[in-house]
Motif scaffolding. Sequence first.
Motif, mmCIF file in Angstrom:
data_model
loop_
_atom_site.group_PDB
_atom_site.id
_atom_site.type_symbol
_atom_site.label_atom_id
_atom_site.label_comp_id
_atom_site.label_asym_id
_atom_site.label_seq_id
_atom_site.Cartn_x
_atom_site.Cartn_y
_atom_site.Cartn_z
ATOM 1 N N TYR A 19 29.748 37.543 31.842
ATOM 2 C CA TYR A 19 29.248 36.263 31.361
ATOM 3 C C TYR A 19 28.023 35.864 32.153
ATOM 4 O O TYR A 19 27.973 36.033 33.362
ATOM 5 N N GLN A 20 27.029 35.377 31.432
ATOM 6 C CA GLN A 20 25.855 34.893 32.155
ATOM 7 C C GLN A 20 25.369 33.593 31.547
ATOM 8 O O GLN A 20 25.631 33.278 30.398
ATOM 9 N N LEU A 48 28.789 35.305 35.923
ATOM 10 C CA LEU A 48 29.511 34.079 36.235
ATOM 11 C C LEU A 48 30.968 34.411 36.545
ATOM 12 O O LEU A 48 31.581 35.231 35.858
ATOM 13 N N THR A 49 31.488 33.773 37.559
ATOM 14 C CA THR A 49 32.917 33.931 37.831
ATOM 15 C C THR A 49 33.685 32.948 36.964
ATOM 16 O O THR A 49 33.104 32.052 36.354
ATOM 17 N N ASP A 50 35.002 33.107 36.916
ATOM 18 C CA ASP A 50 35.820 32.179 36.139
ATOM 19 C C ASP A 50 35.615 30.750 36.611
ATOM 20 O O ASP A 50 35.532 29.812 35.837
ATOM 21 N N GLU A 51 35.478 30.630 37.930
ATOM 22 C CA GLU A 51 35.302 29.296 38.505
ATOM 23 C C GLU A 51 33.962 28.694 38.079
ATOM 24 O O GLU A 51 33.865 27.541 37.702
ATOM 25 N N ASP A 52 32.915 29.537 38.103
ATOM 26 C CA ASP A 52 31.599 29.084 37.656
ATOM 27 C C ASP A 52 31.677 28.566 36.223
ATOM 28 O O ASP A 52 31.133 27.522 35.888
ATOM 29 N N MET A 53 32.386 29.342 35.384
ATOM 30 C CA MET A 53 32.437 28.987 33.971
ATOM 31 C C MET A 53 33.179 27.683 33.779
ATOM 32 O O MET A 53 32.804 26.861 32.951
ATOM 33 N N ALA A 54 34.227 27.499 34.568
ATOM 34 C CA ALA A 54 34.984 26.262 34.467
ATOM 35 C C ALA A 54 34.115 25.074 34.864
ATOM 36 O O ALA A 54 34.084 24.051 34.193
#
Lengths: 376, 649
Positions: free
Chosen positions: B86-87, B138-144
């Motif tokens: 994801y970016q 993107l990490t999961d945290e970034d996406m959240a």
Amino acid sequence: MLRESLNSTTQRILTRTARLLGGLRLDGPLLAGLAAIAVYGQFVLYSTSGGDWESALRGSTRLAVGAVLMLALAQLRPGFLRRLTPWLYVIGLVLLILVDAIGYVGKGAQRWLDLGLTRFQPSELMKLAVPMTCAWILRERPLPPNPRTLGLLAGVILIPTALTIVQPDLGTGLLILMGGLIVVLFAGLQIGYIVALGLGCITAAVVGWSFLHDYQRQRVLTFLDPQTDPLGSGYHIIQSIIAIGSGGIFGKGYLQGSQSQLEFLPERTTDFVFAVIGEEFGLLGALVLIGLYVFVVLRAIFLASQMRDTFARLLASSLAATFFVYVFINASMVSGLLPVVGVPLPLVSYGGTSMVTLLAGFGMLMSLHANRKLAA
Amino acid sequence: MSTHRRIKDFWREQRIFEQRAVAASVIVIALAVVLFGRLIWLQIVHYDKYTDLAQGNRIRIEPQPAPRGIIYDRNGAILAENKPAYQLELIPEEVPNIDASLRGLVDIGLIAEEDRDDVRRTIRSRRSFDSVPIRLYLTDEDMARFAVKRHDFPGVDIRTRLARSYPHGELAVHALGHVGSISVADLARSDRERYAGSSTIGKIGVEAAFENVLRGRNGQREIMVNARGRSVEKVGGLKATRNTIPGDPGGDLLLTLDLEVQRVAEDSVRDQRAAIVALDPTNGDVLALVSRPGFDPNMFARGLTRVEFDTLTKNPDRPLFNRALRGTYPPGSTIKPVVALAGLTYGVTDPLAPHHCVGFFSLPGNRHRFREPKPKGHGFIDLRGAIAQSCDTYFYNMSIRLGVRRLHNFLSEFGLGRPTGIDIGGESAGILPSPEWKQRAFRKRSDQVWFPGETVIFGIGQGYITSTPIQLAQMTAILATRGQNFQPRLVRALRDPETQKVTEIAPKPLPKPNAGERKDWDRVVDGMLAVMQGGTASRAAADAPYTIAGKTGTAQVFTVAQNQRYNEAAISERLRDHAWFVAFAPVEAPKISIAVIVENGRSGSGTAAPIARKIMDAYLLRKFPPPHNGGTSTSAQRGSILDSDSSEE
């Protein structure tokens, strides 16, 4: 037999309708023309709203309110209108000053008076009140008007014009000016004055403009109407011309205008609705609409010329001519002939007071015509 | 007052009004005609022009990035692949205020403050209406975190894209290279249209050199967009047309690298500053290419922050520096076999005649002593012994007899002093000195003179001469094959990802050195064999089930003054000699030639030779020591789009 009876039925319906209209003091052809434009307009607005019935319905409601007002005003006695005129003007002027003052205090552009239920724009009232007052002033004076009367008229016209322009609302201000001026022109302003007036305006504009730097001109434009900053309106007008040009002769078809449907065309439900017509219905569609407008205006002028009372015919003819001025300015601006000033397309553009004012004007016109034989 | 009292003339006024009404009607019709004319002008005369403009408005061509080619080692192990990631992407035209949006993204921690200017620059350099990647991986945290604030960032969106991934981390990074965010400079170098829709570009190594193969061709898709640039399926009576031009996936690469050999090589110098190049002497295949310390290429593919980049560039061990191709060191004694071959070729030495080594050498009429590491000398020694024992005085003597010109020309034929031409480029040429070179290299007239003493030390690989590890590996390969010469290469074949059709790249032969007869070559190789059998590196060859020919060397970092002794203990680690070892095996049918340098490793025999032995065991015997753990997946999970080129001068 059948045909005869059918014919007689048709005839009967027609005469009944005419009698009904006469009873309602309405002019059949004018009403038909207005109705055609309004229906056409609603049809187009439905397209511009992306096929959204709800907003189309809201437009129709507004149209209905205007129509009712028109019917009501058509019932008025001209004498009442005449007596009302000076009061209307004074009230309008007071409200205009009030709006300007509120705007000044609130440090922002101010055009509206919030009446709680609805917001009211005093400058719209002035669009009717100024020509009415001019006609009222001229009604008992010998025509063509003498210089003294002209001075008085100039004051009556220019004060509300100036108050509106400083709101700032250049477009409406110029329309108020135009409405008053047209009355004076119909009153028989001598050719000499007209020429002088024309030359005066042109030289004033040219001289004034040439003294300004580019950035000042920009600033003046932005000051006079902040909502149409040159860059923004530049984009608008480009997209509008693309919309019209790409419509061709027959148009792209109802709901098929890519410029309007994909929102490249700004203000497509209001000031730029003419471009939607040009795009989706093409040259023919635009021609039909312009034709309807011309018919309505010529019919109104014809009605005015039948009136025997000075107040009535001056007011009626000025309402008709102003109506056409709106049409011409809007269509010219949308097709890139005139700079962008916020003038809606009469009876088609979505929104506000303008629809109501215009129909009210035609209501008065019909009232004046119904009472044409009476000495007003 | 009198005028005011003028009597109204009803009929005159009526007449005036009628005239005016007629005039007004005429004007109304005239203006309507003007409008009509304008409409004809726009809708008939210029219909085509505005139709094109309207079409251009509503149709946008959206690039469909082609998957990048996969890179395999010689045995089919994957070295570089693509993984969905994801970016964060931004379409500049849809963002009302780019600066404000970037500031907001910094506030929620999706972009590092230090990177903001770089991101802004990148956004400006892209084509309009391009979706610009502003943060990769993107990490999961970034996406959240982004999802919560999404409405604050119109025109910014998360997209799934195939991202480059290097499953083995640091392994072979200096051969593979890596991709990185497309920088302003990259776009200036290449066709912007080509990279529309791409997030990354090969920066160095194979990834950069074979960019044209790996990249493939991005496809295109027509989409209908509204004024805000958003893709629209259907609006009003309009439906989107979906014309697509399919792209071509990037071509796969089959490398010459042997992942397992590479791993053994890297593990053997893991904590050192060192470089290793192993070649197949029969075709120039690069079997292993090591430069330590290395770095994790995934950091670049993910995008690293300004801080991370600075940490890498400021590291005194210079992990980004490719020592194998760009490190230039005095070759030291490793060139002695070639110098010996020169002596034999030009007949200036009798290989069997004993030379008396007394521990130093002096030019006639000069008291300067060119010394020997072994202070008392080797006594009487022949060519074989001189190579085996690395006797300096023997080669001092031979250098003088050969003279600088012949030395220069002969060594030049073995590839010294110019890039080997390896298919990933980025090499240094090193220096192969000559009187002409000296004239070019020095400004001062007195410095331009070539001194006989400089010839003396030239023969033992000291003085001005420098060479890269890959040059010495190639030189050794030429010795191994008795004159076969191939351009080193990392890519041996291309493979079409759709048809799986493999296109081999033929080895590229280079001119054979114009040197001696077969017996001269054999004599030199015999000397190198002796190095491993009772000579300087005999310990490294102990118990080898195959025959090795090698040569140790030391590259002096610190010059010992006359009358002083080289005292290891007194010299700080960074000033210690670099340890060289070159070798090939098996001697009878060479399959691998190696050059190893360990910076400040002191001893070629003690430090470098055992490393070469491990690599040979791995390649020839498939004997692998337990792999070193860690180091492959420890890199930070950042994803900035910093455009950093990791190549260093």
